[in-house]
Design an enzyme around this catalytic site. Structure first.
Site, PDB file in Angstrom:
ATOM      1  N   GLY A 105       5.604 -25.629 -22.211  1.00 31.43           N
ATOM      2  CA  GLY A 105       6.277 -26.819 -21.692  1.00 31.43           C
ATOM      3  C   GLY A 105       6.561 -26.701 -20.199  1.00 31.43           C
ATOM      4  N   SER A 109       0.265 -30.637 -17.584  1.00 32.72           N
ATOM      5  CA  SER A 109      -0.349 -31.960 -17.345  1.00 32.72           C
ATOM      6  C   SER A 109       0.043 -32.485 -15.967  1.00 32.72           C
ATOM      7  CB  SER A 109       0.116 -32.983 -18.378  1.00 32.72           C
ATOM      8  OG  SER A 109      -0.035 -32.490 -19.653  1.00 32.72           O
ATOM      9  N   ASP A 152       8.835 -33.440 -13.164  1.00 34.56           N
ATOM     10  CA  ASP A 152       7.805 -32.402 -13.271  1.00 34.56           C
ATOM     11  C   ASP A 152       6.748 -32.561 -12.167  1.00 34.56           C
ATOM     12  OD1 ASP A 152       7.145 -34.799 -14.459  1.00 34.56           O
ATOM     13  OD2 ASP A 152       6.430 -33.942 -16.347  1.00 34.56           O
TER      14      ASP A 152
END
Ligand code: MEV
Length: 320
Positions: A105, A109, A152
């Site tokens: 995690g 991406s 992120d």
């Protein structure tokens, strides 16, 4: 051209940050690498062994449509979004490699999305600012996930440790040189999109309760920012413990994460909490240097995996 970007770890403020509140995030020292080459055939080619994509090819004009392997989605949509803003007719070959498993995690991406957008801007000689890179990468995340704060993406671009507000309304790098955290992986994969939906359903039924929790989390983040800047690890730990309580109230705790969190606190961590969407992925603890090993041992004793990686590392960069 090879570009790399770091992973991320949420320190405080998850979930609330999806709804116009701040969070603190740090970039972690395991990087995703993307090699980008221009080719004459007007297609995008992709090899991404870490997400099981090999020999994938699609004509540029079809990007974003039709079948898309799970592991290709972020890169394909990133390329499409870049080319619709800055049209070019050259084909693109992309190969990605990750130093970290997507299971933790750490945001593989978003790191790959950022690498592709930064890489294309460099290779096509179209310089873009960090904020423009953020906007394109964040759009890519929203196109695919529908929801998400973009914290992120910001960590992958700016690196370091950030005070961040939803959608990049504020992206403030915090000038710090240390952050004594311990990271424990639960062995369970967190499903961020599902967890965001679950919390949203709770907010529909109990709007006032959930809104008040978000406001309390915001206060914790504001204080934690000051604690991080002044290296007041004891206060930061206490604030993390409060934050964990609110995350449990939102329903994103789990027995495994709780066991790891209590294991760390029981042997003297200043504080410990889950990090990210919850239920699985990682927990973090903060402590004095002297008892680090003791805490790590205790986290392992309840089945956690300790991940020893640097934090507060450099953002996206050109490797060569
Ligand atoms: C997931 O790691 C953190 C969340 O706050 C989602 C987001 O900010 O995009 C739950």
């Amino acid at each position: 051209m090879i570009i790399s970007a770091p992973g991320k770890l949420m320190l405080l403020g998850e979930h609330a940050v999806v709804y116009n509140h701040p969070c603190l995030v740090t970039a972690v020292g395991q990087r995703l690498f993307a090699e980008i080459e221009l080719i004459s055939k007007p297609v995008m080619q992709l090899d991404a062994s870490d997400v099981n994509v090999a020999g994938y090819e699609k004509p540029l004009q079809d990007l974003g449509g039709g079948e898309m392997p799970q592991g290709a989605r972020f890169i394909e949509i990133a390329v499409r979004n870049f080319l619709s803003k800055f049209p070019r007719d050259k084909g693109i070959k992309i190969t990605t490699k990750s130093e970290f498993s997507s299971k933790f995690g750490f945001g593989s991406s978003s790191a790959s999305t950022v690498c592709v957008i930064k890489g294309l801007s460099e290779i096509f000689g179209k310089k873009i600012s960090k904020k423009e890179c953020f906007d394109l990468a964040y759009k890519t995340v929203l196109d695919i996930q529908g929801k998400g704060s973009g914290f992120d993406v910001a960590a992958a671009i700016y690196g370091g440790t950030l005070y961040f507000v939803t959608g990049g309304k504020i992206i403030e790098p915090l000038k710090i040189t240390e952050l004594p955290i311990i990271i424990g992986y639960s062995g369970i994969k967190a499903d961020t999109v599902t967890l965001i939906k679950q919390v949203a359903e709770k907010a529909k039924k109990y709007p006032e309760v959930i809104n008040n929790i978000y406001l309390e989390i915001e206060k914790l983040v504001e204080q934690a920012k000051l604690a991080v800047l002044s290296k007041d690890w004891i206060t930061l730990g206490e604030l993390m413990n409060f934050n964990q309580g609110y995350l449990a109230a939102l329903g994103v705790g789990s027995r495994k994460l709780a066991a790891m969190i209590y294991a760390a606190r029981d042997v003297g961590a200043f504080g410990a909490k889950l990090s990210g969407a919850g239920v699985g992925d990682c927990m973090i603890a903060i402590s004095s240097r002297g008892i680090r090993q003791k805490i790590e041992k205790e986290i392992k004793s309840v089945g956690g995996e300790v991940i020893n990686i640097p934090v507060n590392v450099e953002g996206v960069k050109i490797e060569k």
